[in-house]
Scaffold this motif. Sequence first.
Motif, PDB file in Angstrom:
ATOM      1  N   ILE A  73       0.821  -1.100  -0.074  1.00 23.56           N
ATOM      2  CA  ILE A  73      -0.309  -0.126  -0.046  1.00 23.56           C
ATOM      3  C   ILE A  73       0.870   1.381  -0.107  1.00 23.56           C
ATOM      4  N   MET A  74       2.007   1.183   0.695  1.00 20.71           N
ATOM      5  CA  MET A  74       2.905   2.350   0.937  1.00 20.71           C
ATOM      6  C   MET A  74       3.492   2.608  -0.675  1.00 20.71           C
ATOM      7  N   ILE A  75       3.737   1.438  -1.307  1.00 25.47           N
ATOM      8  CA  ILE A  75       4.518   1.523  -2.808  1.00 25.47           C
ATOM      9  C   ILE A  75       3.297   1.998  -3.574  1.00 25.47           C
ATOM     10  N   MET A  76       1.824   1.587  -3.467  1.00 29.73           N
ATOM     11  CA  MET A  76       1.090   2.391  -4.276  1.00 29.73           C
ATOM     12  C   MET A  76       0.801   3.762  -4.123  1.00 29.73           C
ATOM     13  N   SER A  77       0.792   4.015  -2.802  1.00 35.84           N
ATOM     14  CA  SER A  77       0.452   5.450  -2.294  1.00 35.84           C
ATOM     15  C   SER A  77       1.728   6.556  -2.768  1.00 35.84           C
ATOM     16  N   ASN A  78       3.011   5.894  -2.558  1.00 37.99           N
ATOM     17  CA  ASN A  78       4.230   6.774  -3.086  1.00 37.99           C
ATOM     18  C   ASN A  78       3.966   6.800  -4.558  1.00 37.99           C
ATOM     19  N   SER A  79       3.808   5.447  -5.360  1.00 40.36           N
ATOM     20  CA  SER A  79       3.757   5.785  -6.981  1.00 40.36           C
ATOM     21  C   SER A  79       2.590   6.813  -7.380  1.00 40.36           C
ATOM     22  N   GLU A  80       1.690   6.683  -6.568  1.00 43.89           N
ATOM     23  CA  GLU A  80       0.462   7.749  -7.030  1.00 43.89           C
ATOM     24  C   GLU A  80       0.862   9.218  -6.716  1.00 43.89           C
TER      25      GLU A  80
END
Length: 104
Positions: free
Chosen positions: A30-37
């Motif tokens: 989820i952190m990867i998704m959030s940072n990528s977004e």
Amino acid sequence: MKNIIEELFYGNIDTQARGFKKDSYLQKQIMIMSNSEEILTERLKGDDKKTFLSFVNASGIVLGESELDSFIVGFRLGARFIYDTFVDNITPYDDFLKEVNNEG
């Protein structure tokens, strides 16, 4: 404990009050998704940014509807288990002990 229906009515049951375990695999994803977004939102411009944000919003809606569907299907399955357990007594074999106990 109060009646579960009353608890639900008054909002005392919250199935969403959950969080991720610290440093869990899911939390990292989820952190990867959030940072990528966040990075893509900052870097993209114009129509590309608009298209990406539309994708993110649509994905959120689809995920939410999918979660709702899973909740409803799971709730109905649980209700079927309860019905079969406490109401329906159809089985492939007759219960001879029950007949003996009722006769005596």
